[in-house]
Design a protein around this motif. Structure first.
Motif, mmCIF file in Angstrom:
data_model
loop_
_atom_site.group_PDB
_atom_site.id
_atom_site.type_symbol
_atom_site.label_atom_id
_atom_site.label_comp_id
_atom_site.label_asym_id
_atom_site.label_seq_id
_atom_site.Cartn_x
_atom_site.Cartn_y
_atom_site.Cartn_z
ATOM 1 N N LYS A 144 0.829 -1.199 0.000
ATOM 2 C CA LYS A 144 0.000 0.000 0.000
ATOM 3 C C LYS A 144 0.867 1.253 0.000
ATOM 4 C CE LYS A 144 -4.316 -1.598 2.130
ATOM 5 N NZ LYS A 144 -5.220 -1.484 3.301
ATOM 6 N N GLY A 145 0.323 2.329 -0.553
ATOM 7 C CA GLY A 145 1.036 3.604 -0.552
ATOM 8 C C GLY A 145 2.163 3.603 -1.571
ATOM 9 N N SER A 146 3.301 4.156 -1.156
ATOM 10 C CA SER A 146 4.440 4.247 -2.089
ATOM 11 C C SER A 146 5.725 3.728 -1.430
ATOM 12 C CB SER A 146 4.630 5.697 -2.537
ATOM 13 O OG SER A 146 4.808 6.547 -1.411
ATOM 14 N N PRO A 147 5.703 2.487 -0.949
ATOM 15 C CA PRO A 147 6.912 1.941 -0.332
ATOM 16 C C PRO A 147 7.987 1.648 -1.372
ATOM 17 C CG PRO A 147 5.275 0.223 -0.550
ATOM 18 C CD PRO A 147 4.615 1.492 -0.982
ATOM 19 N N ALA A 148 9.213 1.442 -0.888
ATOM 20 C CA ALA A 148 10.337 1.123 -1.754
ATOM 21 C C ALA A 148 10.453 -0.390 -1.937
ATOM 22 C CB ALA A 148 11.628 1.675 -1.156
ATOM 23 N N ILE A 149 10.962 -0.794 -3.092
ATOM 24 C CA ILE A 149 11.256 -2.192 -3.376
ATOM 25 C C ILE A 149 12.636 -2.269 -4.009
ATOM 26 C CG2 ILE A 149 10.653 -4.210 -4.773
ATOM 27 C CD1 ILE A 149 7.739 -3.406 -4.574
ATOM 28 N N SER A 150 13.492 -3.101 -3.456
ATOM 29 C CA SER A 150 14.800 -3.360 -4.049
ATOM 30 C C SER A 150 14.701 -4.608 -4.906
ATOM 31 C CB SER A 150 15.853 -3.558 -2.948
ATOM 32 O OG SER A 150 17.043 -4.107 -3.493
ATOM 33 N N ALA A 151 15.068 -4.498 -6.185
ATOM 34 C CA ALA A 151 15.048 -5.641 -7.106
ATOM 35 C C ALA A 151 16.442 -5.791 -7.712
ATOM 36 C CB ALA A 151 14.010 -5.432 -8.199
ATOM 37 N N ARG A 152 17.067 -6.931 -7.462
ATOM 38 C CA ARG A 152 18.420 -7.167 -7.961
ATOM 39 C C ARG A 152 18.498 -8.543 -8.597
ATOM 40 N NH1 ARG A 152 21.549 -4.945 -2.525
ATOM 41 N NH2 ARG A 152 21.203 -2.709 -2.929
ATOM 42 N N SER A 153 19.259 -8.644 -9.681
ATOM 43 C CA SER A 153 19.427 -9.925 -10.357
ATOM 44 C C SER A 153 20.898 -10.160 -10.649
ATOM 45 C CB SER A 153 18.629 -9.951 -11.675
ATOM 46 O OG SER A 153 19.366 -9.387 -12.732
ATOM 47 N N THR A 154 21.215 -11.406 -10.978
ATOM 48 C CA THR A 154 22.545 -11.697 -11.485
ATOM 49 C C THR A 154 22.701 -10.994 -12.836
ATOM 50 O OG1 THR A 154 21.992 -13.681 -12.774
ATOM 51 C CG2 THR A 154 22.415 -13.982 -10.405
ATOM 52 N N VAL A 155 23.916 -11.042 -13.369
ATOM 53 C CA VAL A 155 24.188 -10.322 -14.614
ATOM 54 C C VAL A 155 23.714 -11.081 -15.849
ATOM 55 C CG1 VAL A 155 26.133 -9.064 -13.629
ATOM 56 C CG2 VAL A 155 26.526 -11.308 -14.685
ATOM 57 N N VAL A 156 23.131 -12.252 -15.657
ATOM 58 C CA VAL A 156 22.629 -13.040 -16.788
ATOM 59 C C VAL A 156 21.295 -12.458 -17.253
ATOM 60 C CG1 VAL A 156 21.916 -15.335 -17.538
ATOM 61 C CG2 VAL A 156 23.830 -15.084 -15.947
ATOM 62 N N LEU A 157 21.162 -12.284 -18.576
ATOM 63 C CA LEU A 157 20.028 -11.543 -19.122
ATOM 64 C C LEU A 157 18.685 -12.144 -18.730
ATOM 65 C CD1 LEU A 157 19.050 -9.212 -20.880
ATOM 66 C CD2 LEU A 157 19.250 -10.722 -22.871
ATOM 67 N N ARG A 158 18.554 -13.474 -18.747
ATOM 68 C CA ARG A 158 17.243 -14.064 -18.440
ATOM 69 C C ARG A 158 16.820 -13.766 -17.001
ATOM 70 N NH1 ARG A 158 20.753 -18.204 -19.474
ATOM 71 N NH2 ARG A 158 21.437 -19.491 -17.722
ATOM 72 N N CYS A 159 17.785 -13.590 -16.114
ATOM 73 C CA CYS A 159 17.453 -13.226 -14.726
ATOM 74 C C CYS A 159 16.998 -11.773 -14.646
ATOM 75 C CB CYS A 159 18.662 -13.457 -13.824
ATOM 76 S SG CYS A 159 19.213 -15.163 -13.758
ATOM 77 N N ALA A 160 17.699 -10.893 -15.367
ATOM 78 C CA ALA A 160 17.287 -9.492 -15.395
ATOM 79 C C ALA A 160 15.908 -9.329 -16.021
ATOM 80 C CB ALA A 160 18.318 -8.665 -16.154
#
Length: 426
Positions: A144-160
């Motif tokens: 709800k509202g405008s919370p932050a989300i951290s999204a990180r992946s490995t450097v492999v394209l399919r993960c990104a």
């Protein structure tokens, strides 16, 4: 006395769940032949309904690690060498009627797969959008509202690309979410970490298990019937066909079709027992390479320690700061497998060494299908103590047990869970 009964009941339920989750039979594999694809098993959607949180508790944070979604075979050459072989046999009239039909099917698959080796398939995108949508629907208070989300992946394209598919769906559901995306070598020391010690153990060349496995694979790869059904010219087979490599190549193509858009199947060219035997080999390879093989004495599972450390530290930050809805991480099967073993989620940490026994207690398709994921969902009683936090753990969106005492499964006190895992990391 009542407390003792609750403890015994909880323990019995955990043991029952472990025994049920651990068992895989040949009959199960034959009834759903796509499961013989192992880590190519497309993400199943048969999870149980979520248990409601105890009265007064609301979700406020989700910690997540997910494997990339469905993909094509790892490289174009995994398709192309087979097509070239069948094309040559076709030109020389060396294919049987079934072989000609298989060749036409391979060409049809190539129309979709060419240039996409290792890429996320459209199904892989849909899988992560679906997981994100269900996460949002199940724990709406956290988003709800405008919370932050951290999204990180490995450097492999399919993960990104999996990360973006996931985040895009969340953004569609709440445009006010503040999602930061990163795919950087900076985070590989926990998103995809392997020690030199574990690499030596898992080496297929000189690992201590390698020779036993070679004999196991030799015994479980019987290509003569298959090759004879596809090629009618014995001289062509003698000079041009490596039977075992061809069988394995066709197995991989057959296994991955469930992840592609082209509606073609190759299961009819195999006997079910052949697929089951090949899967046993691959299942064992993934077990040795990523799970708790008894001879490894925990060194492979230890690869997930930095990831578990990040999970704990990120949770502490979210609890302390507030305003963080989720920490999303995206990687590979070789990261999810040691993580669920290190976390001791049900049967994921089982330790055996006999190749013939592994599938009975550990099955790759149950642990890490395409888009496999682990979620830790945090709940707080807003009217109670700020430290009164409960968590539940989901593996592939199913509520699971860990070896921490609780009298309200699937919920655990976060203080107990964190203490258990921090002590484990020591």
């Amino acid at each position: 006395m009542m407390e003792l009964k609750q403890i015994l009941l909880c323990s019995l339920m955990w043991l029952c769940c472990v025994s049920l989750g651990a068992q895989t039979t040949k009959e199960e594999m034959f009834s759903t032949i796509e499961k013989t694809g192992g880590v190519y098993w497309a993400y199943p959607l048969d999870f149980a309904p979520q248990t409601k949180a105890p009265k007064g508790y609301k979700p406020f944070y989700v910690s997540h690690y997910g494997r990339h979604g469905s993909r094509y075979l790892i490289a174009d050459r995994d398709y192309k060498w087979l097509i070239d072989l069948f094309e040559e046999a076709h030109r020389e009239g060396a294919l049987s009627e079934l072989g000609e039909d298989t060749y036409r099917r391979l060409l049809k698959v190539w129309e979709e797969a060419e240039g996409h080796g290792g890429d996320l398939t459209p199904l892989g995108v849909r899988q992560h959008r679906g997981i994100a949508e269900r996460m949002y629907a199940s724990f709406p208070e956290a988003f709800k509202g405008s919370p932050a989300i951290s999204a990180r992946s490995t450097v492999v394209l399919r993960c990104a690309m999996s990360m973006v598919a996931f985040g895009d769906r969340l953004k569609e559901l709440n445009p006010a979410l503040r999602i930061s995306y990163e795919a950087s070598p900076k985070y590989m020391d926990y998103l995809n970490y392997h020690t030199d010690e574990s690499n030596r153990f898992t080496s297929s060349q000189d690992g201590p298990w390698a020779e036993e496995y070679r004999k196991f694979e030799e015994a479980h790869t019987q290509p003569d019937r298959l090759i004879a059904s596809l090629f009618q010219d014995r001289n062509f087979i003698l000079k041009r066909v490596n039977p075992k490599e061809t069988m394995w190549g066709l197995y991989w193509v057959a296994s991955d079709m469930q992840n592609a858009e082209t509606e073609v199947s190759f299961y009819d060219i195999f006997e079910p027992q052949e697929l089951f035997d090949l899967w046993q080999c691959i299942n064992y390879r993934f077990y040795v390479g990523n799970a708790n093989h008894a001879d490894g004495k925990g060194i492979v599972v230890a690869n997930a320690k930095s990831l578990l450390q990040n999970i704990l530290d990120s949770a502490d930050e979210a609890i302390r700061k507030g305003g963080i809805a989720a920490t999303l991480r995206f990687g590979h099967d070789g990261n999810v497998i040691p993580l669920v073993a290190l976390m001791q989620i049900e049967d994921c940490n089982v330790a055996v060494s006999n190749p013939s026994e592994v599938y009975k207690v550990w099955s790759d398709f149950k642990i890490v299908p395409m888009a496999a994921n682990v979620q830790i969902v945090f709940f707080r009683n807003e009217k109670g103590n700020a430290d009164d936090i409960l968590v539940k753990i989901l593996h592939n969106e199913n509520e699971v047990h860990i070896p921490v005492q609780t009298d309200m499964f699937p919920f655990y006190k976060w203080s107990d869970v964190e203490s258990y895992y921090r002590n484990l990391l020591k």
